[in-house]
Design an enzyme around this catalytic site. Structure first.
Site, PDB file in Angstrom:
ATOM      1  N   LYS A  68       1.068  -1.270   0.010  1.00  0.00           N
ATOM      2  CA  LYS A  68       0.171  -0.007   0.012  1.00  0.00           C
ATOM      3  C   LYS A  68       0.951   1.311  -0.067  1.00  0.00           C
ATOM      4  O   LYS A  68       0.507   2.105  -0.827  1.00  0.00           O
ATOM      5  CB  LYS A  68      -0.811   0.034   1.352  1.00  0.00           C
ATOM      6  CG  LYS A  68      -1.509   1.243   1.284  1.00  0.00           C
ATOM      7  CD  LYS A  68      -1.955   1.591   3.007  1.00  0.00           C
ATOM      8  CE  LYS A  68      -1.084   2.116   3.991  1.00  0.00           C
ATOM      9  NZ  LYS A  68      -1.203   3.057   4.826  1.00  0.00           N
ATOM     10  N   ASN A  69       1.890   1.374   0.779  1.00  0.00           N
ATOM     11  CA  ASN A  69       2.756   2.440   1.220  1.00  0.00           C
ATOM     12  C   ASN A  69       3.652   2.692   0.052  1.00  0.00           C
ATOM     13  O   ASN A  69       4.167   3.707  -0.103  1.00  0.00           O
ATOM     14  CB  ASN A  69       3.552   2.636   2.253  1.00  0.00           C
ATOM     15  CG  ASN A  69       2.465   2.699   3.702  1.00  0.00           C
ATOM     16  OD1 ASN A  69       1.178   3.125   3.548  1.00  0.00           O
ATOM     17  ND2 ASN A  69       2.903   2.582   4.677  1.00  0.00           N
ATOM     18  N   CYS A 121      -3.949   8.653   9.773  1.00  0.00           N
ATOM     19  CA  CYS A 121      -4.226   7.985  11.036  1.00  0.00           C
ATOM     20  C   CYS A 121      -4.031   8.770  12.093  1.00  0.00           C
ATOM     21  O   CYS A 121      -3.046   9.693  12.204  1.00  0.00           O
ATOM     22  CB  CYS A 121      -3.135   6.740  10.947  1.00  0.00           C
ATOM     23  SG  CYS A 121      -3.801   5.479  10.280  1.00  0.00           S
ATOM     24  N   ARG A 176       2.031  14.708  13.470  1.00  0.00           N
ATOM     25  CA  ARG A 176       2.454  14.187  12.526  1.00  0.00           C
ATOM     26  C   ARG A 176       2.580  15.500  11.441  1.00  0.00           C
ATOM     27  O   ARG A 176       1.855  15.673  10.481  1.00  0.00           O
ATOM     28  CB  ARG A 176       1.516  13.128  11.656  1.00  0.00           C
ATOM     29  CG  ARG A 176       1.378  11.860  12.782  1.00  0.00           C
ATOM     30  CD  ARG A 176       0.693  10.892  11.860  1.00  0.00           C
ATOM     31  NE  ARG A 176       1.460  10.289  10.866  1.00  0.00           N
ATOM     32  CZ  ARG A 176       0.796   9.485   9.875  1.00  0.00           C
ATOM     33  NH1 ARG A 176      -0.333   9.089   9.960  1.00  0.00           N
ATOM     34  NH2 ARG A 176       1.604   8.765   8.790  1.00  0.00           N
ATOM     35  N   ASP A 214       5.126   0.600  11.723  1.00  0.00           N
ATOM     36  CA  ASP A 214       3.826   0.448  11.566  1.00  0.00           C
ATOM     37  C   ASP A 214       3.715  -1.324  12.081  1.00  0.00           C
ATOM     38  O   ASP A 214       2.763  -1.836  11.912  1.00  0.00           O
ATOM     39  CB  ASP A 214       3.644   0.139   9.952  1.00  0.00           C
ATOM     40  CG  ASP A 214       3.688   1.574   9.223  1.00  0.00           C
ATOM     41  OD1 ASP A 214       3.461   2.444  10.059  1.00  0.00           O
ATOM     42  OD2 ASP A 214       4.037   1.714   8.242  1.00  0.00           O
ATOM     43  N   ARG A 240      -8.177   0.435   5.703  1.00  0.00           N
ATOM     44  CA  ARG A 240      -7.108   1.277   5.080  1.00  0.00           C
ATOM     45  C   ARG A 240      -5.966   0.670   4.388  1.00  0.00           C
ATOM     46  O   ARG A 240      -5.171   1.118   3.458  1.00  0.00           O
ATOM     47  CB  ARG A 240      -6.717   2.441   5.938  1.00  0.00           C
ATOM     48  CG  ARG A 240      -7.838   3.449   6.543  1.00  0.00           C
ATOM     49  CD  ARG A 240      -7.253   4.355   7.240  1.00  0.00           C
ATOM     50  NE  ARG A 240      -6.350   5.259   6.500  1.00  0.00           N
ATOM     51  CZ  ARG A 240      -5.927   6.627   6.846  1.00  0.00           C
ATOM     52  NH1 ARG A 240      -6.578   7.002   7.822  1.00  0.00           N
ATOM     53  NH2 ARG A 240      -5.243   7.128   5.912  1.00  0.00           N
TER      54      ARG A 240
HETATM   55  N1  EPU Z   1       8.121  14.130  10.531  1.00  0.00           N
HETATM   56  C1  EPU Z   1       8.300  15.444  10.889  1.00  0.00           C
HETATM   57  N2  EPU Z   1       8.001  16.494   9.910  1.00  0.00           N
HETATM   58  C2  EPU Z   1       7.739  15.995   8.713  1.00  0.00           C
HETATM   59  C3  EPU Z   1       7.657  14.855   8.307  1.00  0.00           C
HETATM   60  C4  EPU Z   1       7.869  13.808   9.143  1.00  0.00           C
HETATM   61  O1  EPU Z   1       8.510  15.783  11.999  1.00  0.00           O
HETATM   62  O2  EPU Z   1       7.692  17.059   7.792  1.00  0.00           O
HETATM   63  C5  EPU Z   1       8.334  13.167  11.666  1.00  0.00           C
HETATM   64  C6  EPU Z   1       6.919  12.287  11.773  1.00  0.00           C
HETATM   65  O3  EPU Z   1       6.311  13.114  12.657  1.00  0.00           O
HETATM   66  C7  EPU Z   1       7.624  11.034  12.246  1.00  0.00           C
HETATM   67  C8  EPU Z   1       8.732  10.711  11.267  1.00  0.00           C
HETATM   68  O4  EPU Z   1       9.248  12.224  11.035  1.00  0.00           O
HETATM   69  O5  EPU Z   1       7.953  11.125  13.661  1.00  0.00           O
HETATM   70  C9  EPU Z   1       8.715   9.954  10.032  1.00  0.00           C
HETATM   71  O6  EPU Z   1       7.711  10.551   9.415  1.00  0.00           O
HETATM   72  P1  EPU Z   1       7.511   9.935   8.062  1.00  0.00           P
HETATM   73  O7  EPU Z   1       7.662  11.207   7.183  1.00  0.00           O
HETATM   74  O8  EPU Z   1       8.901   9.061   7.594  1.00  0.00           O
HETATM   75  O9  EPU Z   1       6.117   9.064   7.762  1.00  0.00           O
HETATM   76  P2  EPU Z   1       5.292   9.181   6.457  1.00  0.00           P
HETATM   77  O10 EPU Z   1       5.873   9.440   5.431  1.00  0.00           O
HETATM   78  O11 EPU Z   1       4.206  10.421   7.042  1.00  0.00           O
HETATM   79  C10 EPU Z   1       5.091   6.949   6.069  1.00  0.00           C
HETATM   80  C11 EPU Z   1       4.032   5.507   6.142  1.00  0.00           C
HETATM   81  C12 EPU Z   1       3.609   5.471   7.556  1.00  0.00           C
HETATM   82  C13 EPU Z   1       4.977   5.189   8.388  1.00  0.00           C
HETATM   83  C14 EPU Z   1       6.104   6.010   8.259  1.00  0.00           C
HETATM   84  C15 EPU Z   1       7.186   5.488   8.793  1.00  0.00           C
HETATM   85  C16 EPU Z   1       2.636   6.120   4.116  1.00  0.00           C
HETATM   86  C17 EPU Z   1       1.339   6.470   3.478  1.00  0.00           C
HETATM   87  N3  EPU Z   1       2.860   6.192   5.400  1.00  0.00           N
HETATM   88  O12 EPU Z   1       4.590   8.002   6.635  1.00  0.00           O
HETATM   89  O13 EPU Z   1       2.619   4.549   7.472  1.00  0.00           O
HETATM   90  O14 EPU Z   1       4.588   4.805   9.668  1.00  0.00           O
HETATM   91  O15 EPU Z   1       6.299   6.132   6.766  1.00  0.00           O
HETATM   92  O16 EPU Z   1       7.450   4.475   8.145  1.00  0.00           O
HETATM   93  O17 EPU Z   1       3.638   5.832   3.402  1.00  0.00           O
HETATM   94  C18 EPU Z   1       0.658   3.068   7.995  1.00  0.00           C
HETATM   95  O18 EPU Z   1       1.034   2.559   6.848  1.00  0.00           O
HETATM   96  O19 EPU Z   1       0.098   2.712   8.938  1.00  0.00           O
HETATM   97  C19 EPU Z   1       1.531   4.473   8.249  1.00  0.00           C
HETATM   98  C20 EPU Z   1       1.001   5.170   9.040  1.00  0.00           C
END
Ligand code: EPU
Length: 445
Positions: free
Chosen positions: A25-26, A119, A124, A308, A399
């Site tokens: 999915k991701n 979520c 975030r 995750d 989801r």
């Molecule tokens: N963060 C910041 N600022 C930003 C971006 C991120 O502080 O501008 C912090 C976040 O709060 C977190 C960390 O950096 O503490 C990592 O966040 P990241 O940006 O890597 O996560 P994401 O891209 O928003 C994706 C997955 C998540 C998964 C995370 C970490 C998708 C759609 N989502 O989120 O998946 O937990 O990477 O691997 O790709 C899920 O599938 O249930 C899910 C939430």
């Protein structure tokens, strides 16, 4: 509890048999956005029909992309765009939609996106995405809760993330693959979904090197073409099945996996006593029929145990005798499942972002999944628990886990989807819920 849709699980049966793991999915979510970077058709193969994917496709249709399902493949054709904004109605449902900003910037030079939803666990933010865009010369302003981004000419320069972000790295790749200039990304995220996006973009004609390492170099190209591409298998779905097999002391063969993406999860489970047999290049037998013992787990960035899977790991450990400690360094507050697991008899203490788990038997209860992976955890626990559990908040589970009930049933579990049921007024132990047979619907995702 607001949701009236639930998974009803009668636990206690060891899972057994084979399960095929879906495309990630991701990864799929971002690969489909790459369709915006070309006026040629792009086919993404084997896309799971998950609610998050359907939201991303709706956003693409809104901006003018023709979207057609061909079996489980999705054909996307962005001949011409008719909008450069993503409606709040959709963006507010899914955080990943913020990454449409990079793709729209690349194709149209501008994008208007609301603050993303998704979520509900911990803060975030998107500050790292915005700083990265600023470093590349993108002008971003805030207009009544919408982020409005504009570029004046092709993007170039150097982005250094203060800490890795998966979505931020994907946003920059999509924004810069198309363009005439060079871009360097430092401290990029290492998750396999980044390399998968870079592989697709390179397949379309981009020149991206180093994806999967902290340093990525993008040489922007004038034009990208279409093509066909299959996403990597879903390592989180695979991990959830592994933990469900382990929690029920089952014996399950996972097929269609990329073993190298699951090394840390396997190591932790092996340390707990789960045996692994490599039955093929892309298949593992997960045998949890022997004696298991407690292990500590800390979720970190790839290649460590993924955040995750932190909640599903906690659910598994709640069934294992002994004391385990669980932490999450990526999302330190991702613990919405804890109070729900306690309703099932789990002995958990959460203090200072550290979860102490004293393993033992679990019993069925009515519980609520506040987010997708909390849902994964509650399902793992319910499969292992004695008696009947209803996991409300099925929308969260839908989801990220496609046809979950049906696939778990294929492994011998008793799982049914319920719609429009009310949680019982006193929702506690096994058997308190009203008779659900009339509300049972086919176990389809
Ligand atoms: N963060 C910041 N600022 C930003 C971006 C991120 O502080 O501008 C912090 C976040 O709060 C977190 C960390 O950096 O503490 C990592 O966040 P990241 O940006 O890597 O996560 P994401 O891209 O928003 C994706 C997955 C998540 C998964 C995370 C970490 C998708 C759609 N989502 O989120 O998946 O937990 O990477 O691997 O790709 C899920 O599938 O249930 C899910 C939430």
């Amino acid at each position: 509890m607001t949701s009236r849709n639930a998974l009803e699980i009668v636990g206690g049966t060891p899972l057994a048999g084979d399960v095929q793991v879906n495309a990630a999915k991701n990864s799929a979510l971002y690969l489909i956005l790459a369709s915006l970077l070309t006026d040629e058709p792009l086919v993404i193969e084997g896309v799971p029909r998950l609610s998050d994917v359907l939201i991303a496709l709706e956003i693409l249709e809104h901006v003018g992309v023709e979207v057609a399902w061909e079996g489980s493949d999705v054909r996307l054709h962005a001949r011409e765009l008719r909008a450069t904004s993503a409606p709040y109605r959709l963006v507010s449902k899914m955080r990943a939609s913020f990454v449409v900003m990079g793709a729209l910037l690349a194709r149209a030079g501008e994008a208007r996106i609301s603050m993303p939803g998704g979520c509900a666990f911990g803060p975030r933010p998107v500050d790292r995405h915005l700083k990265a865009f600023a470093a590349l010369g993108v002008e971003v302003s805030d207009d009544n809760g919408d982020f409005v981004a504009r570029r004046h000419g092709p993007l170039g320069g150097r982005v250094e993330f203060e800490a890795p972000t998966v979505g931020g790295t994907q946003n920059v790749l999509l924004a810069t693959a198309l363009g005439g200039r060079d871009v360097e990304i430092e401290n990029a995220a290492l998750e396999p979904e980044i390399a998968d996006l870079a592989d697709l973009l390179n397949h379309m004609g981009a020149r991206i090197e180093g994806a999967g390492t902290p340093f990525i170099r993008v040489q922007g190209v004038e034009r990208l073409g279409g093509g066909r591409f299959r996403p990597i298998p879903d390592r989180i779905e695979a991990g959830t099945f592994m933990l469900a097999a382990a929690a029920t002391r089952g014996d399950v063969t996972l097929r269609g996996i990329r073993p190298e993406h699951l090394g840390a999860v396997r190591d932790r489970l092996a340390e707990a006593g789960v045996r692994f047999v490599d039955v093929a290049r892309d298949a593992w037998r997960v045998d949890a029929t022997g004696e298991l013992s407690a292990v500590d787990v800390t979720a970190v960035e790839y290649p460590g145990v993924p955040t995750d899977l932190q909640a599903p790991f906690g659910a598994f450990l709640a069934t294992v005798p002994g004391v385990s400690v669980v932490r999450d360094r990526v999302y330190p507050d991702r613990f919405t499942h804890v109070a729900e697991l306690q309703r099932m008899g789990a002995r958990l203490e959460l203090a200072e972002r550290t979860l102490v788990v004293r393993g033992g038997p679990l019993h069925g209860a009515e519980v609520h999944a506040a987010d997708l992976r909390a849902g994964g955890a509650l399902v793992v626990a319910a499969l292992a628990a004695e008696g009947r559990t209803r996991v409300f908040g099925l929308e969260s589970i839908d989801r990220g886990y496609e046809r979950f009930a049906e696939r778990l049933s294929g492994l011998g579990a008793s799982v049914a989807r319920l719609s429009s049921v009310d949680p019982s007024p006193v929702a506690e132990a096994v058997g308190v819920a009203a008779d659900a047979s009339a509300a049972t619907v086919p176990a389809a995702g």
